[in-house]
Design an enzyme around this catalytic site. Sequence first.
Site, short mmCIF file in Angstrom:
data_model
loop_
_atom_site.label_atom_id
_atom_site.label_comp_id
_atom_site.label_asym_id
_atom_site.label_seq_id
_atom_site.Cartn_x
_atom_site.Cartn_y
_atom_site.Cartn_z
N THR A 181 -10.47 -7.21 -5.61
CA THR A 181 -11.73 -7.17 -6.36
C THR A 181 -12.35 -5.77 -6.23
O THR A 181 -13.02 -5.30 -7.14
CB THR A 181 -12.72 -8.25 -5.84
OG1 THR A 181 -12.67 -8.28 -4.42
CG2 THR A 181 -12.38 -9.63 -6.36
N GLY A 237 0.13 5.51 -4.34
CA GLY A 237 -0.46 6.81 -4.69
C GLY A 237 0.16 7.93 -3.87
O GLY A 237 0.53 8.98 -4.42
N ASN A 249 -10.60 -3.01 -6.14
CA ASN A 249 -9.82 -2.07 -6.96
C ASN A 249 -10.44 -1.84 -8.35
O ASN A 249 -10.12 -0.86 -9.02
CB ASN A 249 -8.36 -2.52 -7.12
CG ASN A 249 -7.53 -2.34 -5.86
OD1 ASN A 249 -6.57 -3.08 -5.64
ND2 ASN A 249 -7.89 -1.37 -5.02
N LEU A 273 -7.02 -4.99 7.07
CA LEU A 273 -6.71 -6.18 6.26
C LEU A 273 -7.26 -6.11 4.84
O LEU A 273 -6.84 -6.86 3.96
CB LEU A 273 -7.22 -7.44 6.96
CG LEU A 273 -6.63 -7.65 8.36
CD1 LEU A 273 -7.27 -8.83 9.06
CD2 LEU A 273 -5.11 -7.82 8.30
N ASP A 284 0.84 -1.20 0.00
CA ASP A 284 0.00 0.00 0.00
C ASP A 284 0.88 1.26 0.00
O ASP A 284 1.99 1.25 0.54
CB ASP A 284 -0.89 -0.02 1.25
CG ASP A 284 -2.03 0.97 1.16
OD1 ASP A 284 -2.27 1.53 0.06
OD2 ASP A 284 -2.70 1.20 2.19
C1 FPP Z 1 -2.05 0.33 -3.16
O1 FPP Z 1 -1.54 1.64 -3.23
C2 FPP Z 1 -1.52 -0.44 -4.26
C3 FPP Z 1 -2.26 -1.01 -5.23
C4 FPP Z 1 -3.72 -0.90 -5.32
C5 FPP Z 1 -1.63 -1.77 -6.32
C6 FPP Z 1 -0.37 -2.47 -6.00
C7 FPP Z 1 0.35 -2.65 -7.27
C8 FPP Z 1 1.68 -2.61 -7.44
C9 FPP Z 1 2.63 -2.56 -6.34
C10 FPP Z 1 2.26 -2.59 -8.80
C11 FPP Z 1 1.74 -3.61 -9.75
C12 FPP Z 1 2.30 -4.95 -9.48
C13 FPP Z 1 2.48 -5.87 -10.43
C14 FPP Z 1 2.98 -7.21 -10.06
C15 FPP Z 1 2.24 -5.61 -11.84
P1 FPP Z 1 -2.57 2.83 -3.40
O2 FPP Z 1 -2.70 3.09 -4.86
O3 FPP Z 1 -3.85 2.49 -2.72
O4 FPP Z 1 -1.81 3.99 -2.68
P2 FPP Z 1 -2.46 5.12 -1.76
O5 FPP Z 1 -3.19 4.41 -0.63
O6 FPP Z 1 -1.27 5.88 -1.29
O7 FPP Z 1 -3.37 5.91 -2.64
#
Ligand code: FPP
Length: 250
Positions: free
Chosen positions: A76, A33, A78, A205, A30
């Site tokens: 799911t 962003g 996302n 979680l 996490d």
């Molecule tokens: C959460 O950060 C992260 C995700 C929803 C995606 C995780 C994906 C990766 C690490 C890269 C892709 C991986 C592969 C294997 C192709 P967030 O976007 O919710 O961050 P924030 O909470 O700071 O907004």
Amino acid sequence: MFVSPQVLGTEISLLCMTGDNLEHIAIIMDGNGRWAQKRKLPRSAGHKKGAEVVKEIAKAAHEKGVKYLTLYAFSTENWNRPKDEVDTLMGLLRQYLKSDFSELHKNNIRIRFIGERECLDADIVQSMHRLEKETAQNTGMCLCLAISYGARGEIVQAAKKLASLVKKGDLSETDIDIQNFSAMLYTKDMPDPDILIRTSGEERLSNFLLWQIAYAELFFTKTLWPDFSADELSDIINQFSSRERRYGKV
Ligand code: FPP
């Protein structure tokens, strides 16, 4: 042969790390962003950097003797993000499937995926199957990527499978137990996670491996996923080795 206490210490700690008390680490990646926002970059830049860190951490975990590493790459829930962000994440996944995973394959890492494949584009699903087949004989760590994954959905589909076995007369209702329930989950042939890590300071979680983490040790770090490092992983593994796991016993 003289063995220095330091070397012996390292060997002992390596034995602890690779012993049967630590087989499986699961991570909620996490903070991509926020990492980008702090640098005034688009969120996609955070995901791109986050994807690079996936490779680093997979290699580090493999070198430390971890047997299974499960990463939550896309839930799911996302799918409800703005279309351009979903497209970015799927684009990164496509790129990973085409090229980036080959490096992990060369490192003897087995790759597998868990989640609702029916929601993904056909070419992505095909590449997933290909990669799972290509790496199936690798004997190193298993890197398991949770994509379009949600634990509640996983549990519901397990319940449906058991209900259907009961309906067909292949299983008696009274024989339903923890073992055969676990056998209906995506993770049926994997040990439960010993460690669950969530980066970015959030302490929840988010529908990840809810059944499997019943006895996992939880670690929450403020580090944003793109800044997570092999050193921090080692630090968490060291902390884990000093925790006492009682599994409900005294
Ligand atoms: C959460 O950060 C992260 C995700 C929803 C995606 C995780 C994906 C990766 C690490 C890269 C892709 C991986 C592969 C294997 C192709 P967030 O976007 O919710 O961050 P924030 O909470 O700071 O907004």
